[in-house]
Design a protein around this motif. Sequence first.
Motif, PDB file in Angstrom:
ATOM      1  N   GLY A 251       0.775  -1.231   0.000  1.00  0.00           N
ATOM      2  CA  GLY A 251       0.000   0.000   0.000  1.00  0.00           C
ATOM      3  C   GLY A 251       0.806   1.281   0.000  1.00  0.00           C
ATOM      4  O   GLY A 251       0.272   2.351   0.314  1.00  0.00           O
ATOM      5  N   ALA A 252       2.097   1.206  -0.342  1.00  0.00           N
ATOM      6  CA  ALA A 252       2.936   2.406  -0.356  1.00  0.00           C
ATOM      7  C   ALA A 252       4.083   2.198  -1.332  1.00  0.00           C
ATOM      8  O   ALA A 252       4.258   1.118  -1.907  1.00  0.00           O
TER       9      ALA A 252
ATOM     10  N   ILE B  17       9.264   6.834   2.189  1.00  0.00           N
ATOM     11  CA  ILE B  17       8.011   6.115   2.025  1.00  0.00           C
ATOM     12  C   ILE B  17       6.959   7.085   1.480  1.00  0.00           C
ATOM     13  O   ILE B  17       6.793   8.190   1.999  1.00  0.00           O
ATOM     14  N   TYR B  18       6.259   6.658   0.435  1.00  0.00           N
ATOM     15  CA  TYR B  18       5.287   7.520  -0.226  1.00  0.00           C
ATOM     16  C   TYR B  18       3.935   6.806  -0.301  1.00  0.00           C
ATOM     17  O   TYR B  18       3.861   5.669  -0.780  1.00  0.00           O
ATOM     18  N   PRO B  19       2.843   7.454   0.137  1.00  0.00           N
ATOM     19  CA  PRO B  19       1.510   6.842   0.008  1.00  0.00           C
ATOM     20  C   PRO B  19       1.202   6.562  -1.457  1.00  0.00           C
ATOM     21  O   PRO B  19       1.606   7.316  -2.349  1.00  0.00           O
ATOM     22  N   GLU B  20       0.478   5.494  -1.712  1.00  0.00           N
ATOM     23  CA  GLU B  20       0.231   5.103  -3.103  1.00  0.00           C
ATOM     24  C   GLU B  20      -0.793   5.998  -3.801  1.00  0.00           C
ATOM     25  O   GLU B  20      -0.986   5.869  -5.009  1.00  0.00           O
ATOM     26  N   ASP B  21      -1.456   6.895  -3.051  1.00  0.00           N
ATOM     27  CA  ASP B  21      -2.462   7.758  -3.676  1.00  0.00           C
ATOM     28  C   ASP B  21      -1.962   9.191  -3.838  1.00  0.00           C
ATOM     29  O   ASP B  21      -2.758  10.107  -4.073  1.00  0.00           O
TER      30      ASP B  21
ATOM     31  N   MET C 133       8.087  -2.791   2.594  1.00  0.00           N
ATOM     32  CA  MET C 133       7.338  -2.403   3.778  1.00  0.00           C
ATOM     33  C   MET C 133       6.796  -3.631   4.494  1.00  0.00           C
ATOM     34  O   MET C 133       6.806  -3.723   5.719  1.00  0.00           O
ATOM     35  N   SER C 134       6.292  -4.605   3.732  1.00  0.00           N
ATOM     36  CA  SER C 134       5.696  -5.782   4.334  1.00  0.00           C
ATOM     37  C   SER C 134       6.712  -6.557   5.155  1.00  0.00           C
ATOM     38  O   SER C 134       6.392  -7.113   6.206  1.00  0.00           O
ATOM     39  N   MET C 135       7.967  -6.588   4.705  1.00  0.00           N
ATOM     40  CA  MET C 135       9.004  -7.298   5.453  1.00  0.00           C
ATOM     41  C   MET C 135       9.299  -6.588   6.754  1.00  0.00           C
ATOM     42  O   MET C 135       9.460  -7.216   7.808  1.00  0.00           O
ATOM     43  N   ALA C 136       9.367  -5.252   6.706  1.00  0.00           N
ATOM     44  CA  ALA C 136       9.646  -4.487   7.928  1.00  0.00           C
ATOM     45  C   ALA C 136       8.511  -4.658   8.943  1.00  0.00           C
ATOM     46  O   ALA C 136       8.750  -4.837  10.128  1.00  0.00           O
ATOM     47  N   ARG C 137       7.264  -4.648   8.457  1.00  0.00           N
ATOM     48  CA  ARG C 137       6.130  -4.784   9.375  1.00  0.00           C
ATOM     49  C   ARG C 137       6.060  -6.190   9.961  1.00  0.00           C
ATOM     50  O   ARG C 137       5.648  -6.376  11.103  1.00  0.00           O
TER      51      ARG C 137
END
Length: 264
Positions: A123-124, A144-148, A256-260
């Motif tokens: 999502g980013a 990190i940049y929002p996807e929208d 991001m998913s790996m960090a979370r």
Amino acid sequence: MTNASPTPLERVQDMTIWLYYNWHQLLLILGGGLTASAQLFRAGWLVGLTCAGIASTVIGAIGLACRKPSYSALKTENEALTSESEHRRTVVSALIRLLLADISRTMQLTTKERISIYLHDDGAFVMLDRNSSSPALEKHGRTIYPEDQGAVGIAWNTGSHFSALPRCGTPEWIDAMENKYKFPSTTHAEMKMKPRYIVAMRYPEGALSTPLGVVVLESDQTNTLGPNSIDDLRATPSWETLTAFLTSHSDALPRMSMARSKGF
């Protein structure tokens, strides 16, 4: 802000995990305590206690001896895997930087332009790297940049994007930043690059390819980038090499998913 106290269930889970990994140490302590108690009181009925203490100590020592090699092996393996992973990330980062620099050279980008490449995940967007002849424009701002938000978000959804913007600071430019690109006023006010021209493209291209991210070209000068800049980018040998490399090494890219998943 204070941390919440663990629940009774969490305490039980923690104790169970501790016992699983440290039962041998508990037996050593218990065995030593039982043996010492038998020696202290020297009662006949404590002979059994002495035997139990010695047995606990021996079993605990055997358990400790058996677990040490296993722990050492796991630690060595973990260190080797960590070192290999860090080495792969270093190699990937260095190659991305080299290829972006060659694309900038081939496209004859000046100190007024820059090229940035982003990876989409969870999502980013994560910025993988950036190149510019200007050290000020090459500096990484947000990572990190929002996807929208921004041209990166538009290109991700549409495939590509080109925009020629009004002069920086004018009401029209501010309106584009806030309404077209969804940047809050605090964000576009702090931008090092105040773009006049933006070219963005999703990569890799092709109906059978799984999209990975977006590449963005920006310029704060007029008449330096245009709709044909996407074709110019596609024509550079290093762009083809870069997209092929990122596709084949996507598992080594920061996500991001790996960090979370690791609690960050």
